[in-house]
Scaffold this active site. Structure first.
Site, short mmCIF file in Angstrom:
data_model
loop_
_atom_site.label_atom_id
_atom_site.label_comp_id
_atom_site.label_asym_id
_atom_site.label_seq_id
_atom_site.Cartn_x
_atom_site.Cartn_y
_atom_site.Cartn_z
N ASP A 25 0.81 -1.23 0.00
CA ASP A 25 0.00 0.00 0.00
C ASP A 25 0.84 1.28 0.00
OD1 ASP A 25 -2.21 -1.67 0.11
OD2 ASP A 25 -2.31 -1.60 2.30
N LYS B 144 1.84 2.15 -5.11
CA LYS B 144 2.39 1.61 -6.36
C LYS B 144 1.48 1.92 -7.55
CE LYS B 144 2.40 -2.43 -4.32
NZ LYS B 144 2.14 -2.04 -2.92
N GLY C 163 -4.47 -4.22 -3.86
CA GLY C 163 -5.46 -3.19 -4.18
C GLY C 163 -4.67 -1.96 -4.57
N HIS C 164 -4.61 -1.65 -5.84
CA HIS C 164 -3.78 -0.54 -6.32
C HIS C 164 -4.69 0.60 -6.78
CE1 HIS C 164 -0.18 -3.44 -7.15
NE2 HIS C 164 -0.59 -3.44 -5.90
N GLN D 202 2.01 -6.08 -3.11
CA GLN D 202 2.43 -6.18 -1.70
C GLN D 202 3.72 -5.36 -1.51
OE1 GLN D 202 1.46 -9.56 -3.27
NE2 GLN D 202 -0.45 -8.55 -2.79
#
Ligand code: GDP
Ligand code: IMO
Ligand code: MG
Length: 429
Positions: free
Chosen positions: A13, A16, A40-41, A230
């Site tokens: 988080d 990225k 979750g990007h 990650q």
């Protein structure tokens, strides 16, 4: 040509998604190499916000090819739902999305196993995203996995049933009653039916032998960016084991997750927050339980993009950052979320740890079971809003000082400072 890599240096988080999106105009191809929908990007522009889980963050650039590599694991239902959501916003990804035939499938029963295993661990649970990540990579390593390409083979349904039945037995051996358990709001049978419909959809997308595909693109002079998921401190080998994810999140993962030879890796862009966050269990020595931590959570909107869980917050940890720089061969640093620290009078950064009556600057093997008490250096805060600040020479002295302190410690230059969630909010150094 060489392939560049962008990856997170902390516990995920770091931002990225935002940076991959910012960089895509400089690349022809963006490729994910590990992880799955535990990621979750987030990408924000023109007042719109998107969260991607499996699809590479290059999709908002019309000319960019996006590859889901062999090292990624795919839940067809989640992938289909991502594609549909993008479609509803007028972004058709199907023509520019390519999927490795060798990517493994997350089966509905992997989701059940994740839940059953976490429940059986009680207080020592990992805090998994419950997307089936651990069980799917376990089956891959145990040679039981089913790949996207396998779904086109004649014996697919037999293979599926064999694994499904084996998983259901394991789940029941753990004493887990899945009749009560909902997967993303659906009971198991309904989820499984929809999963098969989604698999049919995914099978008809552009499946490729991705190791040939990407090496041919590279040989033809295409500029490629590998997008990590990650973060380094969640790496299966080098993270705070067992509180890690089940893939190699470091630059080594690019080689195995895409079929790229080590001598074809060029720049390694490492991204980190100006502080630290962690979601899920595991050691976090600079974690704050006071109003400073609460302020970071509030200012940084630190709630998980995938699960919505509040993220644990704390000060920047330089020995851990230096460790991540070493493991990945980072060539440039991008510092994210500087704006979150705008209102702090004083900023702390950990420069060492107190461990078994010694001062150390490395992460010991038993960091999960032994107390690591941070030794802090204090730096003045900049006490001004970084919003609308785009030029390096306009940065407040205290921010410049903070950046120089980090660079001196880790010996890699900071090349970009991010000052807000929007694509436009950044300072290039
Ligand atoms: P990722 O998993 O590394 O892509 O990061 P996430 O998207 O899970 O979490 C990063 C969060 O911070 C998202 O909500 C972003 O919109 C947001 N974000 C990214 N960069 C910045 C920044 O510089 N400042 C602030 N305030 N938010 C940011
Ligand atoms: P992105 O790509 C933050 C964490 C989980 C849990 C541990 C294991 O958005 O940075 P898993 O579901 O992988 O078995 O969970 O890893 N985790 C993440 N934390 N960002 C992520 O991805 C994460 N993916 C997994 O919270 O502690
Ligand atoms: Mg995320």
């Amino acid at each position: 040509m060489k392939i560049d890599v962008l990856l997170g240096l902390q516990w995920g988080d770091e931002g990225k998604g935002k940076i991959v999106d910012v960089l895509t105009p400089d690349y022809d191809v963006v490729a994910r190499f590990q992880g799955g929908p535990n990621a979750g990007h987030t990408i924000e522009f023109d007042g719109k916000k998107f969260v991607l889980h499996t699809i590479p963050s290059g999709v908002f650039n019309p000319g960019c090819i996006n590859l889901i590599g062999n090292g990624v694991i795919i839940d067809p239902l989640i992938l289909r739902s991502e594609i549909n959501k993008l479609n509803q916003s007028g972004i058709d990804v199907t023509k520019k999305l390519f999927i490795s035939r060798k990517a493994h499938l997350i089966l509905p029963t992997h989701r059940l196993m994740d839940a059953a295993q976490e429940a059986s661990k009680g207080a020592s649970k990992i805090g998994s995203t419950l997307k089936g990540i651990g069980p799917t990579y376990t089956d891959k390593a145990a040679r039981n996995g089913i790949r996207v390409g396998d779904s086109c083979l004649e014996d697919f349904s037999v293979r599926y049933k064999t694994q499904r039945d084996r998983h259901l037995k394991l789940v029941s051996d753990l004493g887990f009653d899945f009749s009560e358990y909902k997967i993303d709001g659906r009971d198991f049978a309904a989820y499984e039916t929809e999963w098969f419909e989604a698999l049919e959809f995914i099978r008809n997308l552009q499946l490729v032998d991705s190791e040939y595909f990407i090496n041919e693109l590279l040989s033809s002079g295409k500029r490629i960016l590998a997008e990590g998921a990650q973060g380094t401190l969640l790496d299966l080998d080098f993270g705070s084991y067992p509180f890690v994810t089940s893939s190699n999140t470091t630059s080594a993962g690019v080689c195995s997750g895409l079929g790229i030879a080590p001598n074809k890796i060029g720049g390694v862009l490492g991204i980190f927050k100006a502080y630290c966050t962690r979601v899920g269990s595991g050691p976090f020595s600079t974690e704050l339980f006071d109003e400073d931590g609460a302020l970071m959570r509030k200012q940084g909107n630190e709630f998980g993009s995938t699960t919505g869980r509040p993220r644990r917050c704390g000060w920047l940890d330089l020995p851990a950052l230096k460790y991540a720089v070493m493991l990945n061969g980072v060539t440039a640093l991008y510092m994210m979320k500087a704006d979150v620290l705008d209102s702090f009078d004083q900023l702390k950064v950990a420069v060492a740890y107190r461990y078994k009556n010694e001062i150390i600057t490395h992460l010991p093997f038993d960091a999960c079971t032994q107390e690591l008490e941070p030794v802090y250096e204090e730096l003045p805060g900049w006490k001004t809003s970084l919003d609308k600040l785009y030029q390096a020479d306009e940065m407040p002295d205290a921010l410049q000082n903070f950046i120089r302190f980090i660079e001196d410690y880790v010996k890699v230059p900071v090349k970009l400072v991010s000052t807000g969630p929007d694509r436009s909010q950044l300072i290039r150094l």
